[in-house]
Design a protein around this motif. Structure first.
Motif, PDB file in Angstrom:
ATOM      1  N   GLY A 346       0.804  -1.210   0.000  1.00 38.65           N
ATOM      2  CA  GLY A 346       0.000   0.000   0.000  1.00 38.65           C
ATOM      3  C   GLY A 346       0.828   1.246   0.000  1.00 38.65           C
ATOM      4  N   PRO A 347       0.211   2.339  -0.435  1.00 40.63           N
ATOM      5  CA  PRO A 347       0.952   3.595  -0.553  1.00 40.63           C
ATOM      6  C   PRO A 347       1.435   4.124   0.777  1.00 40.63           C
ATOM      7  CG  PRO A 347      -1.409   3.952  -0.855  1.00 40.63           C
ATOM      8  CD  PRO A 347      -1.194   2.475  -0.861  1.00 40.63           C
ATOM      9  N   GLY A 348       0.881   3.653   1.914  1.00 42.74           N
ATOM     10  CA  GLY A 348       1.298   4.177   3.196  1.00 42.74           C
ATOM     11  C   GLY A 348       2.400   3.390   3.864  1.00 42.74           C
ATOM     12  N   GLU A 349       2.932   2.345   3.218  1.00 39.89           N
ATOM     13  CA  GLU A 349       3.831   1.448   3.908  1.00 39.89           C
ATOM     14  C   GLU A 349       5.120   2.124   4.354  1.00 39.89           C
ATOM     15  OE1 GLU A 349       4.317  -1.633   1.114  1.00 39.89           O
ATOM     16  OE2 GLU A 349       5.568  -0.518  -0.241  1.00 39.89           O
ATOM     17  N   THR A 350       5.698   3.005   3.515  1.00 35.47           N
ATOM     18  CA  THR A 350       6.966   3.615   3.888  1.00 35.47           C
ATOM     19  C   THR A 350       6.815   4.588   5.035  1.00 35.47           C
ATOM     20  OG1 THR A 350       6.664   5.340   2.229  1.00 35.47           O
ATOM     21  CG2 THR A 350       7.879   3.379   1.562  1.00 35.47           C
ATOM     22  N   GLN A 351       5.602   5.054   5.315  1.00 33.91           N
ATOM     23  CA  GLN A 351       5.390   6.022   6.397  1.00 33.91           C
ATOM     24  C   GLN A 351       5.556   5.386   7.774  1.00 33.91           C
ATOM     25  OE1 GLN A 351       4.984   9.180   5.756  1.00 33.91           O
ATOM     26  NE2 GLN A 351       5.098   8.750   3.587  1.00 33.91           N
ATOM     27  N   LEU A 352       5.511   4.037   7.827  1.00 29.10           N
ATOM     28  CA  LEU A 352       5.560   3.398   9.128  1.00 29.10           C
ATOM     29  C   LEU A 352       6.900   3.567   9.815  1.00 29.10           C
ATOM     30  CD1 LEU A 352       3.637   0.129   8.351  1.00 29.10           C
ATOM     31  CD2 LEU A 352       2.804   2.219   9.365  1.00 29.10           C
ATOM     32  N   GLU A 353       7.940   3.906   9.074  1.00 29.55           N
ATOM     33  CA  GLU A 353       9.257   4.062   9.675  1.00 29.55           C
ATOM     34  C   GLU A 353       9.657   5.526   9.798  1.00 29.55           C
ATOM     35  OE1 GLU A 353      12.130   1.536   7.804  1.00 29.55           O
ATOM     36  OE2 GLU A 353      10.889  -0.234   7.980  1.00 29.55           O
ATOM     37  N   THR A 354       8.744   6.414   9.654  1.00 23.91           N
ATOM     38  CA  THR A 354       9.029   7.841   9.854  1.00 23.91           C
ATOM     39  C   THR A 354       8.613   8.240  11.247  1.00 23.91           C
ATOM     40  OG1 THR A 354       6.874   8.547   9.064  1.00 23.91           O
ATOM     41  CG2 THR A 354       8.599   8.269   7.409  1.00 23.91           C
ATOM     42  N   GLU A 355       8.945   9.443  11.629  1.00 26.64           N
ATOM     43  CA  GLU A 355       8.588   9.913  12.955  1.00 26.64           C
ATOM     44  C   GLU A 355       7.080  10.087  13.075  1.00 26.64           C
ATOM     45  OE1 GLU A 355      10.653  13.508  13.638  1.00 26.64           O
ATOM     46  OE2 GLU A 355      12.646  12.564  13.652  1.00 26.64           O
ATOM     47  N   ARG A 356       6.600   9.945  14.298  1.00 26.42           N
ATOM     48  CA  ARG A 356       5.160  10.055  14.551  1.00 26.42           C
ATOM     49  C   ARG A 356       4.607  11.398  14.092  1.00 26.42           C
ATOM     50  NH1 ARG A 356       1.763   7.403  18.036  1.00 26.42           N
ATOM     51  NH2 ARG A 356       3.537   6.225  18.804  1.00 26.42           N
ATOM     52  N   ARG A 357       5.338  12.463  14.335  1.00 25.74           N
ATOM     53  CA  ARG A 357       4.826  13.784  13.934  1.00 25.74           C
ATOM     54  C   ARG A 357       4.698  13.883  12.427  1.00 25.74           C
ATOM     55  NH1 ARG A 357       8.297  15.315  18.076  1.00 25.74           N
ATOM     56  NH2 ARG A 357       9.968  15.765  16.589  1.00 25.74           N
ATOM     57  N   GLN A 360       1.578  12.129  11.484  1.00 23.38           N
ATOM     58  CA  GLN A 360       0.399  12.919  11.830  1.00 23.38           C
ATOM     59  C   GLN A 360       0.185  14.049  10.830  1.00 23.38           C
ATOM     60  OE1 GLN A 360       1.602  13.851  15.825  1.00 23.38           O
ATOM     61  NE2 GLN A 360       0.187  12.355  16.732  1.00 23.38           N
ATOM     62  N   ARG A 361       1.285  14.680  10.387  1.00 25.97           N
ATOM     63  CA  ARG A 361       1.138  15.731   9.364  1.00 25.97           C
ATOM     64  C   ARG A 361       0.607  15.136   8.071  1.00 25.97           C
ATOM     65  NH1 ARG A 361       6.110  17.619  11.654  1.00 25.97           N
ATOM     66  NH2 ARG A 361       7.297  16.544  10.010  1.00 25.97           N
ATOM     67  N   ARG A 362       1.092  13.946   7.725  1.00 25.89           N
ATOM     68  CA  ARG A 362       0.626  13.290   6.496  1.00 25.89           C
ATOM     69  C   ARG A 362      -0.864  12.961   6.611  1.00 25.89           C
ATOM     70  NH1 ARG A 362       0.754  12.943   1.186  1.00 25.89           N
ATOM     71  NH2 ARG A 362       0.441  10.834   0.401  1.00 25.89           N
ATOM     72  N   ILE A 363      -1.292  12.494   7.774  1.00 27.72           N
ATOM     73  CA  ILE A 363      -2.709  12.191   7.984  1.00 27.72           C
ATOM     74  C   ILE A 363      -3.539  13.456   7.828  1.00 27.72           C
ATOM     75  CG2 ILE A 363      -4.394  11.554   9.753  1.00 27.72           C
ATOM     76  CD1 ILE A 363      -2.449   9.441  10.731  1.00 27.72           C
ATOM     77  N   SER A 364      -3.058  14.555   8.377  1.00 30.37           N
ATOM     78  CA  SER A 364      -3.803  15.813   8.256  1.00 30.37           C
ATOM     79  C   SER A 364      -3.966  16.214   6.799  1.00 30.37           C
ATOM     80  CB  SER A 364      -3.083  16.920   9.026  1.00 30.37           C
ATOM     81  OG  SER A 364      -3.059  16.633  10.408  1.00 30.37           O
ATOM     82  N   ARG A 365      -2.885  16.073   6.024  1.00 31.54           N
ATOM     83  CA  ARG A 365      -2.980  16.423   4.590  1.00 31.54           C
ATOM     84  C   ARG A 365      -3.940  15.495   3.863  1.00 31.54           C
ATOM     85  NH1 ARG A 365       2.686  17.307   5.211  1.00 31.54           N
ATOM     86  NH2 ARG A 365       3.158  15.235   4.380  1.00 31.54           N
ATOM     87  N   LEU A 366      -3.887  14.210   4.194  1.00 32.55           N
ATOM     88  CA  LEU A 366      -4.790  13.262   3.535  1.00 32.55           C
ATOM     89  C   LEU A 366      -6.241  13.543   3.894  1.00 32.55           C
ATOM     90  CD1 LEU A 366      -2.774   9.936   3.935  1.00 32.55           C
ATOM     91  CD2 LEU A 366      -3.166  11.211   1.829  1.00 32.55           C
ATOM     92  N   GLN A 367      -6.495  13.902   5.143  1.00 32.61           N
ATOM     93  CA  GLN A 367      -7.861  14.223   5.543  1.00 32.61           C
ATOM     94  C   GLN A 367      -8.384  15.443   4.783  1.00 32.61           C
ATOM     95  OE1 GLN A 367      -7.315  14.463   9.796  1.00 32.61           O
ATOM     96  NE2 GLN A 367      -8.137  12.402  10.125  1.00 32.61           N
TER      97      GLN A 367
END
Length: 564
Positions: A346-357, A360-367
């Motif tokens: 899935g397109p979100g797989e590489t995000q799992l190894e980034t910092e939590r913040r 969260q910023r990526r989630i905000s943009r996706l929302q």
């Protein structure tokens, strides 16, 4: 300083040093043990009045020393070398035991979980025994040799009759291991499946709120989900408990059984039939030694594979990130999820190894993107309403045949397959139907929506709110039910439960029983009696479609009158 594992309470510093010195021993590669090493191990065990285990690799190096039984001192699965179902671990265990019996099931199970090359169990001449004058007898009374034998269905091993220490030491250990691994290789090749597909062990846990049939249906559905995600179900394990274990969901004994079965059948993934907390996943992976995922993660993986449009991929990424964000802490090795397989795509797989913040910023943009998608869909619906084009949304349990039905009603070309969530992106098609009463040709649109499932993951409901609005904004709903499915009544309840939880009450609903060509007369009669207003069709065979088109016109008329 070498670490001594196991039951260390009450040991003196001098005794710990004796155990630590075992790490300096080096055994010949072709010997399981030497008489000298075995006697030294037995002497320490006699002094402690406790069993002692030494784990040795094929180079003859002692890599682990523990006080206790093989079960109490076993190497955690994550610390074992990586090996396939056709190989042993390359480690043997020489263990003392205080009772003059063959090794018990607990020790043999520990051997199987670790896929040890062999287990040599040394029985002692008696607790508190001291060396006799000539030193001829020593501390070892007799020995048993145990090893695994190939069997893809259950853990299998063989235990020798009692052996003298000299007979044990004379065994050609390397020849024995090579012969065993050749047998495992032949068995593995005979059972081998495609290497790029996950080999899955399913674990189901039944609590009091589920009856036997509901539990079986739930396990069968998890099996379908795994198959849809691209995995192969090798075996299913079950346990009944009053409530889930807070650390491992299932009991400790069942965890050992899972670990043993993983090694026996060659599974590389364990799928649970319920959601797991991050701590539970972490504890299970540590004890089992392979990846552990829950039902929601399998569903997210399927969505990641099925999403074709930009909007679909956007919503899948949002769902994955929202699901995984609270699960980042302490994932350990499991945080590296780029290796492929169920739960990693899935397109979100590489995000799992980034910092939590950053996540969260990526989630905000996706929302924000989802909000724009909602606005866009809203404008399209307003245009249809302005043109007075009425709409009917298809809803139903996944794989009920919604897309197939839309194809035959509207001459669409939507992808269909006998899989869960075969289509993900919503599709809208215009349809023209002649009213048999007035001969008027009337036009409206049909919208195929994402399939529902029992306990639809909250992350998906939130991420797909733009898509699900097609349901709440439609003039009416067509609830498609697979009447040939054994759990069709439960599926109706699941779909109606999801619809009732939506923030906006959907319009009137027409129940449509599909796949009647695959149903016996008794089931048809029962469904007709229980749901006298329902329509009965077979989308693949074309049965009942003419009647359904007229029922659709009646449904729209009823919906329009109800809103006036």
């Amino acid at each position: 300083m070498h670490t001594v594992h196991g039951q260390l309470q009450g040991l003196k510093p001098s005794q710990l040093k004796q155990l630590q010195r075992l790490y300096h021993q080096r055994l010949p590669g072709d010997c399981l043990t030497t008489p000298e090493f075995a006697q030294r191990l037995a002497a320490i065990s006699t002094d402690l009045a406790k069993p002692v285990c030494a784990y040795i690799n094929r180079r003859g190096q002692v890599i682990r020393v523990g006080v206790g039984t093989p079960r109490q001192t076993q190497i955690p699965p994550l610390e074992l070398p990586r090996y396939g179902a056709s190989r042993l671990s390359g480690i043997r265990c020489v263990a003392t035991q205080l009772k003059n019996n063959p090794p018990g099931t607990s020790a043999l199970t520990a051997m199987a979980i670790q896929r040890l090359d062999a287990l040599a169990a040394l029985t002692l001449t008696g607790s508190g025994f001291r060396r006799r004058g000539g030193g001829d007898v020593g501390y070892v009374k007799q020995a048993y040799l145990a090893n695994l034998v190939p069997n893809t269905h259950e853990a299998s091993w063989t235990v020798s009759p009692p052996l003298s220490l000299d007979a044990l030491a004379r065994r050609d250990f390397l020849a024995m291991v090579e012969e065993l691994e050749a047998e495992f290789q032949r068995e593995f090749v005979a059972q081998q499946v495609e290497g790029d597909r996950d080999r899955v062990l399913i674990v189901g846990m039944r609590t009091a709120e589920l009856d036997a049939q509901q539990f079986e249906d739930r396990l069968a559905e998890v099996g379908r989900l795994v198959d849809t995600a691209g995995g192969i179900v090798l075996q299913t394990l079950q346990q009944s408990r009053s409530r889930p274990h807070p650390q491992t969901v299932v009991g400790s004994g069942k965890v050992d059984e899972i670990a043993l079965t993983v090694q026996t059948v060659g599974a590389n993934l364990v799928v649970f039939d319920r959601d797991l907390s991050p701590a539970q996943v972490r504890n299970l992976e540590k004890r089992i030694g392979v990846r552990v995922v829950d039902r929601t993660e399998v569903i997210l993986d399927i969505f990641a594979q099925r999403a074709q449009s930009g909007a679909g991929k956007l919503q899948v990424e949002l769902a994955q990130l929202e699901y995984n964000l609270p699960r980042l802490t302490g994932r350990g090795q499991a945080m590296s999820r780029l290796g492929g397989g169920i739960g990693t795509r899935g397109p979100g797989e590489t995000q799992l190894e980034t910092e939590r913040r950053a996540i969260q910023r990526r989630i905000s943009r996706l929302q924000q993107e989802v909000d724009r998608l909602q606005a866009h869909r809203s404008r399209l619906r307003q245009q249809r309403q302005h043109r007075e084009v009425h709409s009917v949304a298809f809803v139903g349990y996944t794989n009920a045949g919604k897309s197939t039905l839309l194809n035959v009603l509207a001459n669409a070309e939507i992808y269909t397959a006998d899989q869960l969530f075969a289509t993900l992106d919503p599709t809208t098609r215009r349809i023209a139907v002649t009213d048999e009463n007035t001969s008027e040709v009337r036009q409206f649109v049909l919208t195929d929506t994402v399939g529902f499932i029992h306990e639809l993951p909250p992350a998906l409901i939130d991420a797909f709110r733009a898509t699900l609005e097609e349901v709440t904004e439609a003039d009416a709903l067509l609830h498609v039910v697979d009447l040939s499915h054994p759990a069709w009544q439960s599926q109706i309840r699941s779909v109606m439960g999801i619809l009732s939880d939506m923030p906006v009450t959907p319009g009137p609903i027409l129940l449509v029983f599909n796949k009647i060509d695959a149903v016996d007369g008794e089931t048809l009669d029962f469904a007709a009696e229980e749901y006298p207003q329902a329509a009965f069709v077979s989308a693949t065979e074309g049965f009942g479609l003419t009647t359904l088109r007229q029922r659709l016109l009646q449904l729209i008329d009823y919906a329009v009158v109800g809103t006036d």
